[in-house]
Motif scaffolding. Structure first.
Motif, PDB file in Angstrom:
ATOM      1  N   GLY A   5      26.483 118.010  38.394  1.00 14.36           N
ATOM      2  CA  GLY A   5      27.037 119.093  39.195  1.00 14.36           C
ATOM      3  C   GLY A   5      27.100 118.752  40.680  1.00 14.36           C
ATOM      4  N   VAL A   6      28.006 119.401  41.384  1.00 16.03           N
ATOM      5  CA  VAL A   6      28.150 119.204  42.835  1.00 16.03           C
ATOM      6  C   VAL A   6      27.468 120.372  43.539  1.00 16.03           C
ATOM      7  CG1 VAL A   6      29.743 118.911  44.757  1.00 16.03           C
ATOM      8  CG2 VAL A   6      30.344 118.006  42.501  1.00 16.03           C
ATOM      9  N   PHE A   7      26.396 120.086  44.250  1.00 10.61           N
ATOM     10  CA  PHE A   7      25.654 121.106  44.991  1.00 10.61           C
ATOM     11  C   PHE A   7      25.691 120.762  46.482  1.00 10.61           C
ATOM     12  CE2 PHE A   7      23.670 120.767  40.775  1.00 10.61           C
ATOM     13  CZ  PHE A   7      23.812 122.076  40.324  1.00 10.61           C
ATOM     14  N   LEU A  35      18.273 119.204  41.885  1.00 11.68           N
ATOM     15  CA  LEU A  35      18.414 119.248  40.434  1.00 11.68           C
ATOM     16  C   LEU A  35      19.176 118.024  39.918  1.00 11.68           C
ATOM     17  CD1 LEU A  35      19.131 123.060  39.930  1.00 11.68           C
ATOM     18  CD2 LEU A  35      16.954 121.846  39.677  1.00 11.68           C
ATOM     19  N   ASN A  36      20.105 117.503  40.735  1.00 10.99           N
ATOM     20  CA  ASN A  36      20.752 116.235  40.346  1.00 10.99           C
ATOM     21  C   ASN A  36      19.706 115.170  40.084  1.00 10.99           C
ATOM     22  OD1 ASN A  36      23.345 116.728  42.839  1.00 10.99           O
ATOM     23  ND2 ASN A  36      23.452 117.188  40.673  1.00 10.99           N
TER      24      ASN A  36
END
Length: 460
Positions: A440-442, A451-452
């Motif tokens: 995901g991209v955060f 979280l990545n």
């Protein structure tokens, strides 16, 4: 006798909104409250403690500011100002809740103590001493819990503190001994240590926080020990004595005699339901061996038309769970739905610093159930945001179903751990896999972005 369609006993976080919705649906409703509107959360729990914890966090931040290049010449903790702020917050929230009840049509707020005197009948001893007999087709019990006092020789001879009375102290304890090491004990222990107290925590079990994974508990012990909070485990308090201005606690620690002298004792050894004087036997409502009201998955008691919500029914004792109990009742009774409390997610946050955010199952629970899982772990020293803010204490951890990749639970011990774990809860609610979060991209640099990296640890 006055007849109502519905009577709610207790104005906590389930009882207050429920009483309003019942009345708004056209039912003649009464809500009985023996003390203050708002229940434990507003008056003795969440609101006042987190208000005081905010002051304690700021004191810690000032004391530890030099590593960020900010040099403070000195600071003082004005405990009376902290209490005044806490009281103002409580009175504001309590007042808003009371106002909302009083402004609701078809709803009567009655201050007094309710006791069942028949199957669908209560006698309320009003605060002026008079009595009022009420009946209703439906009853909703939301009376909550109170501190449990352990049976220790001499405990009745000292002025011990509870989670309620400790917030009314006019002075900061010189040495606070805490019996128990649950969430309440740890929050108060760290708070008063930051205000200037010497703090000793006494736990009867071999380690603190037995419901959490051992690595999480060990990390919490490390963090609290760094603040000079002493934690003694495998410790049984056998005798308590007043001796002058001090209190002596005689201990059995790992089968060896010991004793400590302190100025104040806080009982943090759990809570019990407030059902003893409720007259539930007269109503035919069954309770378990600990006094909790027995309910099914729809919050129905053993008597048709009588329901129990919140802490009084046992299970997770959290404000948000009580509010969700209200949601279930609202959906089923007012909206004619078919809601259940079965298998609902139970998130929670312990407001030590850093916070412990939790949802779902732990690693130890997964192993006990025989589930095939993956476990992602990462220290906060690997989180860019933690490094930048100068606080790398704690860790993140997630338990994942090996076959589906879906998240089964998470523990986040970190600055804003409660907010971070909520992201993982949303993933659980939506069936999002750990691979999707990993890719995901955060926004950078946020705690969420970590979280990545957390899930990348599974690639190794």
């Amino acid at each position: 006798m006055e007849k109502y369609d519905a009577i709610v006993i207790g104005s906590g976080q389930a009882g207050t909104p429920l009483s309003k919705r019942l009345a708004e649906s056209g039912l003649k409703t009464a809500i009985i409250e023996k003390r203050w509107v708002g229940g434990t959360c507003v008056n003795d729990g969440c609101s006042p403690t987190k208000t005081m914890i905010a002051s304690a966090k700021l004191a810690w931040s000032v004391a530890n500011s030099e590593k960020l290049g900010v040099h403070v010449g000195g600071y003082t903790v004005d405990f009376h100002e902290i209490l005044d702020r806490k009281n103002e917050v409580v009175q504001r929230m309590r007042g808003n809740s009371e106002k909302g009840i009083k402004e609701t049509k078809n709803l009567d707020l009655i201050y007094g103590t309710a006791v069942f005197t028949g199957p669908k009948e209560i006698t309320v001893t009003l605060n002026d001493g008079s009595e009022q007999v009420l009946s209703a087709d439906k009853f909703f019990i939301n009376v909550g819990e109170k501190p449990a006092i352990p049976e220790i020789d001499g405990i009745d001879k000292i002025n011990y503190l509870t989670s309620t009375s400790i917030m009314e102290l006019e002075e900061i304890p010189e040495h606070l001994a805490i019996i128990g090491s649950g969430y309440i004990a740890l929050e108060f222990g760290q708070m008063f240590r930051r205000f200037g107290s010497k703090v000793t925590i006494l736990e009867q079990s071999e380690r603190i926080l037995r419901h959490e994974d051992e690595d999480i508990a060990e990390e919490i012990v490390k963090i609290l020990s760094e603040e000079d909070i002493k934690i003694i485990t495998d410790c049984k308090v056998e005798l308590i004595k007043n001796e002058g201005h001090n209190i002596n606690l005689f201990l059995n620690v790992t089968e060896q005699e010991a004793n400590i002298s302190c100025t104040h004792v806080l009982i943090g050894a759990g809570r019990k339901p407030q059902t003893t004087d409720l007259g539930l036997d007269s109503a035919g409502v069954e309770i378990d061996e600990k006094g909790y009201v027995k309910v099914n998955d729809k919050l129905e008691t053993s008597v048709e038309g009588i329901y129990a919500l919140g802490d009084v029914k046992g299970g997770p004792a959290f404000t948000h769970i009580a509010y969700d109990d209200y949601r279930v009742i609202r959906k089923n009774i007012i909206e004619k739905g078919n809601e259940s409390i079965k298998d609902r997610l139970v998130p929670y946050c312990m407001f030590i610093d850093p916070q412990l955010g939790r949802v779902g199952i732990t690693e130890q629970e997964a192993k006990e159930s025989g589930k095939e899982v993956l476990v992602a772990k990462m220290p906060n020293s690997s989180v860019a945001r933690s490094i930048e803010t100068g606080d790398t204490r704690g860790m993140m951890k997630a338990v994942i179903d090996k076959e589906t990749g879906k998240i089964l639970g998470a523990s986040v011990l970190a600055e804003e751990g409660g907010e971070i774990v909520t992201i993982l809860q949303l993933a659980m609610m939506g069936g999002i896999t750990y691979e999707q979060l990993k890719e995901g991209v955060f926004a950078h640099p946020t705690y969420a972005e970590s979280l990545n990296n957390l899930f990348m640890t599974l690639d190794k």
